[in-house]
Design an enzyme around this catalytic site. Structure first.
Site, short mmCIF file in Angstrom:
data_model
loop_
_atom_site.label_atom_id
_atom_site.label_comp_id
_atom_site.label_asym_id
_atom_site.label_seq_id
_atom_site.Cartn_x
_atom_site.Cartn_y
_atom_site.Cartn_z
N HIS A 12 0.83 -1.31 0.11
CA HIS A 12 0.00 -0.18 -0.03
C HIS A 12 0.95 1.41 -0.13
O HIS A 12 0.35 2.31 -0.42
CB HIS A 12 -0.97 0.11 1.08
CG HIS A 12 -2.13 -1.04 0.97
ND1 HIS A 12 -3.49 -0.86 1.56
CD2 HIS A 12 -2.18 -1.84 0.01
CE1 HIS A 12 -4.10 -1.84 1.34
NE2 HIS A 12 -3.39 -2.66 0.21
N SER A 47 -0.10 -0.84 -6.10
CA SER A 47 -0.35 -1.95 -6.93
C SER A 47 0.34 -1.64 -8.39
O SER A 47 0.38 -0.73 -8.84
CB SER A 47 -1.77 -2.41 -7.07
OG SER A 47 -2.16 -2.95 -5.94
N LYS A 101 -15.11 -6.94 -6.44
CA LYS A 101 -14.54 -7.64 -7.79
C LYS A 101 -13.93 -8.98 -7.20
O LYS A 101 -14.17 -9.86 -7.59
CB LYS A 101 -13.66 -6.77 -8.61
CG LYS A 101 -13.06 -7.77 -9.77
CD LYS A 101 -12.11 -6.92 -10.64
CE LYS A 101 -11.49 -7.89 -11.49
NZ LYS A 101 -10.43 -7.57 -12.43
N ASP A 102 -13.10 -8.84 -6.21
CA ASP A 102 -12.42 -9.65 -5.43
C ASP A 102 -13.67 -10.99 -4.80
O ASP A 102 -13.05 -11.92 -4.88
CB ASP A 102 -11.45 -9.30 -4.20
CG ASP A 102 -10.28 -8.51 -4.74
OD1 ASP A 102 -10.05 -8.51 -6.02
OD2 ASP A 102 -9.40 -8.31 -4.13
N GLU A 139 3.50 -34.19 -0.91
CA GLU A 139 2.36 -33.77 -1.23
C GLU A 139 2.57 -33.06 -2.41
O GLU A 139 3.80 -32.49 -2.68
CB GLU A 139 1.68 -32.65 -0.32
CG GLU A 139 1.12 -33.25 1.05
CD GLU A 139 -0.15 -34.05 0.84
OE1 GLU A 139 -1.25 -33.52 1.02
OE2 GLU A 139 -0.12 -35.34 0.38
#
Lengths: 394, 177
Positions: A209, A213, A236-237, A280
């Site tokens: 921040h 971005s 949107k997320d 895994e």
């Protein structure tokens, strides 16, 4: 309402934080689907923490009772099967999202100035996530819990002079046993998830921040192209998280054992080695690198180095252009790197002999070759005139 | 109307996952036939298997002591609480148990599935073997029916919610254009 706000504002910066990080935090409006993985990781983090809290209420970290307590959780605890499936499938979802998130960063040059610190904190998060998965895998005390922990701790014996003592120090005993289970349980439920992952998420986001971005073009957009995070990206997320959740729930409810090895549903037996000890799926690429190298110590260094090398990306890639969109050569090479990474994992799922071993050696070389080639790409792109015009340069 | 990249990628992926992992709309794991087969299997288990094998999660102990079993077979027969889950994913573990029980052959290798198996032929017929396999699968995964039923509800709810939130997102983003 305003008097409440006034009262709070004088005493606690909650509204300031909301404004700063949500309603007035400006984000480029052209972000594509690849910028959704960060919030998705946060979703998986919350799911893992909440399901983990409930699992820890009923789980008993003792070699005599651990396996039985997991059976008890699945059988007798109300919705215990649901909590456990959420946690198991959630781990795979967490890793898949983390790989995509890091892949996004590599492709779009998210590690470049001024986001180096965001990147470094992210690489530390990835390492912590691996440590978290490693310490968590021993807890059900199945055959692979025991044998995978035995193999992965014994790898450290390759370190000269202190190796053997280090292995005993890690396990708390000469073999993997009760002390190992106890300490891994403690680490898995306290310091790693909260003390490391939780804290570094806050640091990662703080750095993000401050630097702001990135975006698919890799060019800082003009102010007119910036929009506040809330309400635009929160909504949107949320759409993306819900769609992924449907996908995640499909595995939780219909194929809960899809990502795990059935052998781990058999209680650990130190006197019976499983036919194959495979980690895994998310550890397979690193496992392939470890086994591709005949020398144990160099293998250990290489498989750890495969993650550590990510720290150097800001210095390896000195191109003035961030996004691979405008760098055709980096675009091709990076896609090959991604495919190679998947193939490396696939090769790692086979016993280390014959063709899979040869292939995993080739893939290992290609993996590191990518990082070796990065410094030379900008020069080649310039010489061959490959660079596409950036937006706004026309 | 442009569909977002998220739905365009994830909805086909969900369909693909459903197809690839083998999915049927019926819920065979909780049908009355399944429950009956498991009941028959539990009786068959007590008659044919319990002399050597226990099921810890049901409180069933083997009739013969561990020490004697080890003397006789060289190994302690495994507890069968989670045996189907330990031998294969989904219904594949059930199939493994069935194949093993019906796989005894009169040659030196003794069993087609697991050559040189320490366990002697318990002498179960194919129907009994199938019932025992169902019983063991239901023992290892008793919540399969409830799990799948809840799955339909949860996934439907999530998808409907996603559709509503998607419309809200579009409405919010519209004022940008």
């Amino acid at each position: 309402m305003s008097s409440v706000r006034e009262w709070l504002d004088k005493r606690f910066p909650i509204f300031e934080v909301i404004e700063r990080h949500l309603t007035r935090h400006m984000v480029p409006r052209n972000l594509n689907i690849n910028w959704n993985f960060g919030s998705l990781l946060l979703f998986f983090f919350v799911v893992q923490i909440i399901s983990g809290i409930f699992l820890a209420m009923y789980y008993k970290p003792d070699t005599a009772t651990a396996f039985g307590s997991v059976q008890h959780i699945e059988r007798n605890v109300n919705f215990g099967w649901l909590i456990r499936n959420l946690h198991i499938v959630g781990a795979s979802g967490f890793f898949l999202t983390a790989f995509l998130h890091i892949g996004r960063g590599i492709y779009y040059g998210s590690y470049q100035s001024p986001r180096e610190l965001v990147w470094w904190l992210g690489v530390i998060l990835m390492m912590a996530l691996m440590l978290q998965a490693f310490t968590g895998y021993i807890l059900p005390w199945g055959q692979l819990s025991y044998w995978a922990s035995t193999v992965s701790t014994s790898v450290f014996s390759a370190i000269p002079f202190v190796g053997d003592s280090l292995v005993i120090w890690l396990r708390g005993d000469f073999g993997v046993g009760n002390p190992t289970l106890g300490r891994f349980f403690s680490l898995h439920t306290t310091i790693i998830p909260i003390g490391i992952i939780g804290v570094f998420i806050i640091l990662h986001l703080s750095a993000l921040h401050r630097a702001g971005s990135g975006n698919p073009d890799g060019v800082d957009p003009p102010e007119s192209e910036m929009i506040p995070f809330h309400p635009y990206y929160t909504w949107k997320d949320l759409v993306f998280i819900l769609l992924v959740a449907a996908f995640y729930f499909f595995f939780v409810f219909f194929q809960p054992d899809f990502f795990s090895d059935p052998v781990n549903n058999e209680q650990a037996d130190p006197f019976k080695t499983p036919v194959e000890i495979v980690p895994e799926w998310y550890f397979l690429p690193l496992y392939a690198i470890l086994r591709a190298i005949p020398n144990k110590l160099i293998g250990l260094i290489a498989s750890n180095g495969a993650i550590v090398i990510l720290f150097f990306l800001p210095y390896l890639d000195r191109s003035p252009i961030r996004s691979a969109r405008y760098r055709p050569l980096k675009k091709i090479v990076t896609w090959l790197f991604f495919i190679n990474f998947i193939l490396l994992g696939y090769a790692g799922s086979f016993p280390p002999e014959g063709l899979p071993l040869t292939l995993s050696r080739i893939f290992t070389v290609i993996y590191f070759l990518y990082f070796a080639a990065l410094p030379f790409l900008p020069g080649l792109e310039k010489r061959w005139g490959l660079i596409r015009p950036l937006p706004g340069e026309g | 109307m442009r569909f977002g990249t998220g739905p365009a990628v994830l909805l086909p992926a969900l369909l693909l996952a459903i197809l690839v992992t083998g999915f049927s709309l019926k819920n065979p794991l909780d049908s009355p036939e399944d429950v009956q087969a498991a009941r028959r299997g539990s009786f068959a288990f007590r008659a044919m298997c319990q002399s050597c094998h226990g099921i810890d999660v049901l409180g069933i102990k083997p009739a013969t002591g561990k020490k004697r079993l080890r003397e006789k077979f060289g190994v302690v027969p495994p507890d069968l609480s989670w045996i189907t889950r330990a031998r294969g994913k989904g219904v594949r573990g059930e199939k493994y148990v069935y194949d093993l029980l019906t796989g005894y052959v009169a040659t030196k290798e003794k069993n087609k599935v697991l050559p040189n198996l320490a366990m002697p032929d318990p002498g179960v017929n194919a129907e009994m073997a199938a019932d025992i396999a169902v019983f063991l699968r239901r023992t290892a995964d008793p919540n399969a029916g409830q799990r799948r039923l809840l799955g339909y509800i949860v996934i439907s709810y999530t998808l409907i919610l996603a559709a509503v939130v998607y419309l809200a997102k579009r409405a919010i983003w519209r004022d940008l254009k």
